[in-house]
Design an enzyme around this catalytic site. Structure first.
Site, PDB file in Angstrom:
ATOM      1  N   ASP A  99       0.823  -1.219   0.000  1.00 12.80           N
ATOM      2  CA  ASP A  99       0.000   0.000   0.000  1.00 12.80           C
ATOM      3  C   ASP A  99       0.856   1.268   0.000  1.00 12.80           C
ATOM      4  OD1 ASP A  99      -1.605  -2.173   0.723  1.00 12.80           O
ATOM      5  OD2 ASP A  99      -2.971  -0.938   1.882  1.00 12.80           O
ATOM      6  N   ASN A 159      -8.348  -2.399  -2.890  1.00 18.32           N
ATOM      7  CA  ASN A 159      -9.754  -2.145  -2.555  1.00 18.32           C
ATOM      8  C   ASN A 159     -10.098  -0.656  -2.589  1.00 18.32           C
ATOM      9  OD1 ASN A 159      -8.084  -2.029  -0.116  1.00 18.32           O
ATOM     10  ND2 ASN A 159      -9.978  -1.633   0.977  1.00 18.32           N
ATOM     11  N   HIS A 160      -9.091   0.227  -2.488  1.00 18.96           N
ATOM     12  CA  HIS A 160      -9.375   1.671  -2.526  1.00 18.96           C
ATOM     13  C   HIS A 160      -9.478   2.214  -3.952  1.00 18.96           C
ATOM     14  CE1 HIS A 160      -9.335   3.377   1.601  1.00 18.96           C
ATOM     15  NE2 HIS A 160      -8.840   2.179   1.870  1.00 18.96           N
ATOM     16  N   HIS A 208      -4.010  -8.130  -3.824  1.00 21.28           N
ATOM     17  CA  HIS A 208      -4.096  -7.110  -2.774  1.00 21.28           C
ATOM     18  C   HIS A 208      -4.577  -7.688  -1.446  1.00 21.28           C
ATOM     19  CE1 HIS A 208      -4.362  -3.192  -0.948  1.00 21.28           C
ATOM     20  NE2 HIS A 208      -5.574  -3.492  -0.525  1.00 21.28           N
TER      21      HIS A 208
END
EC number: 3.1.3.16
Length: 525
Positions: A99, A159-160, A208
């Site tokens: 991330d 996921n973002h 991820h």
């Protein structure tokens, strides 16, 4: 004969005029961000190749580019991503990164530690945006690198990278402040094109989040339709959202998958589930991101058949959200040797929470003074002054009622003054709480209750099993575990606009925020 008069000294030159209001820098060592926006001729050469160093140097100074240039970079990068498979295949040597979360200045440090993208193969596991305040800079720089090095720099979806989370957190607001909603929409289209997984050296599945009960083979991933907004459930959601169980490797339950209560969506997968997947697909390990780690990485229990860690988590945002105090790490894999390189955070420009401007920030002080004056004005009224000239027309009860109305107004304004006073005096604690609540808002009633309420402020999780402890005004978050506990609510999928209640809780879901140049190396064969 009279003596000549001594020559008079020339008058001193007038002092230079004061600089225009706002032109003087309080911290003179920090230059103003450039006001000039880079043009097409500056960003691209005659052959249409991006000048990555020009862009990098400009972004590091907090500069921006013309909106059309930003759109061109995003769209050209998206066109390359669309041509890639849903599960790409990459070869070693390679550097795997976790991330980033809008921490652009730490991304620059990452490339110092990992090596220049010009001669180093990279795989990023997603979550480039949100929470940090330099997300669009991360996107522009990584997309330019993708344009320059399409076969050696690879980007997966986190996921973002979706509309739901970027609207809920900071990325959409950042795009609108720094550029426009057109740039934001272009980013969303580009995010829909990001691959979901990578097969590294035919040995490692890189993703991820993790596994899904609906994915048994690598072909199940290859068959997914990725060109869309990630759904709230299903295999695509699980690849982006799932986590290893909290007791991974020491499970008491034999269920391979269980509901992910931390995220409010997807699943926890356990050690037997991972080992079974690795064995069925002839793999060594799963490499994923998605969870902050104190050391920047975590290697889980080894597989009994291969002796290699069955699961590896990598996280590349140091001092996440400026409060976690964690190290970041990248994973370098070469000649069947895996090295972990750690690095610390780099200095970065400061933004007020949610891109607040200084005028908004100063409102608590102004509000406190205004309400203070109102209270003083109303408080000087005596009982006699509360009566009108025509008092004889009213009975005693009416006069008492009028006095009570005035007193209630004074109490209401006094309460407002108290709110502004707490806002001003405890601004640092307010900032901390705002950064660790998902909407950037304080829990209702905290300010009106004064310092005592602020000290005991709680933020309820959606399922409300346990409230998350708040921060008292003089307190500073000083440990990774404390920051992670306070930030836990932001790990959940936020409620969707079309939320419906199912089985007593929302089926909607959330996500997951002095430069030291030291690096650490740890090897796993």
């Amino acid at each position: 004969m009279a003596a000549p008069e001594p020559a008079r000294a020339a008058p001193p030159p007038p002092p230079p005029p004061p600089p225009p209001l706002g032109a003087d820098r309080v911290v003179k060592a920090v230059p103003f961000p450039p006001t000039h926006r880079l043009t097409s001729e500056e960003v691209f050469d005659m052959d249409g190749i991006p000048r990555v160093d020009v862009l990098k140097n400009h972004l590091v100074k907090e500069g921006r580019v013309d909106e059309e240039i930003a759109l061109r970079i995003i769209n050209e990068g998206a066109a390359i991503l669309r041509r890639e498979k849903t599960m790409i295949e990459v070869e070693a040597p390679i550097t795997v990164c976790g991330d980033i979360h809008g921490q652009f200045f730490d991304l620059m440090k990452l490339f110092e530690v990992g090596g220049s993208p010009a001669n180093t193969r990279y795989l990023f596991l997603g979550d480039y945006v949100d929470r940090g305040y330099f997300s669009i800079e991360c996107v522009l720089y990584l997309w330019v690198l993708k344009i320059l090095y399409p076969s050696t720099l690879f980007l997966l979806r986190g996921n973002h990278e979706c509309r739901h989370l970027t609207e809920y957190f900071t990325f959409k607001q950042e795009c609108k402040i720094k550029y426009s909603e057109r740039v934001y929409e272009a980013c969303m289209e580009a995010f829909d094109s990001l691959p979901l997984a990578a097969l590294l050296n035919q040995q490692f599945l890189c993703v991820h989040g993790g596994l899904s009960p609906e994915i048994h083979t690598l072909d199940d991933i290859r068959r997914l339709d990725r060109f869309k907004e990630p759904p709230a459930f299903g295999p695509m959601c699980d690849l982006l959202w799932s986590d290893p169980s909290e007791d991974f490797g020491n499970e008491k339950s034999q269920e391979h998958f269980s509901h992910n209560t931390v995220r409010g969506c997807s699943y926890f997968y356990n050690y037997p589930a991972v080992c079974e997947f690795l064995q069925n697909n002839n793999l060594l390990s799963i490499i994923r991101a998605h969870e902050a780690q104190d050391a920047g990485y975590r290697m889980y229990r080894k597989s009994q058949t291969t002796g290699f860690p069955s699961l590896i988590t990598i996280f590349s945002a140091p001092n996440y959200l400026d409060v976690y105090n964690n190290k970041a790490a990248v994973l370098k894999y070469e000649n069947n040797v895996m090295n972990i390189r750690q690095f610390n955070c780099s200095p970065h420009p400061y933004w007020l929470p949610n891109f607040m401007d200084v005028f908004t920030w100063s409102l608590p002080f102004v509000g406190e003074k205004v309400t203070e004056m109102l209270v003083n004005v109303l408080s000087i009224c005596s009982d006699d002054e509360l009566m009108t000239e025509g008092e004889d027309q009213f009975d005693v009860g009416s006069a008492a009622a009028r006095k009570e109305i005035i007193r209630n107004k004074i109490r209401a304004i006094g309460k407002m003054a108290r709110v502004f006073s707490v806002l001003r005096e405890e601004s640092e604690s307010v900032l901390t709480l705002k950064g660790l609540t998902p909407t950037g808002m304080l829990p209702s009633g905290v300010l009106a209750g004064g310092r005592q309420t602020l000290q005991s402020a709680t933020v309820e999780a959606i399922e409300a099993e346990k409230a998350i402890r708040g921060s008292s005004p003089p307190h500073r978050i000083c440990s990774f575990e404390e920051a992670k506990g306070l930030d836990r609510i932001n790990e959940r999928m936020p409620p969707r606009k079309d939320a419906v209640q199912q089985d007593g809780f929302n089926s909607l879901n959330t996500a997951h925020t002095t430069e030291n140049h030291g690096t650490g190396n740890h090897s796993a064969q």
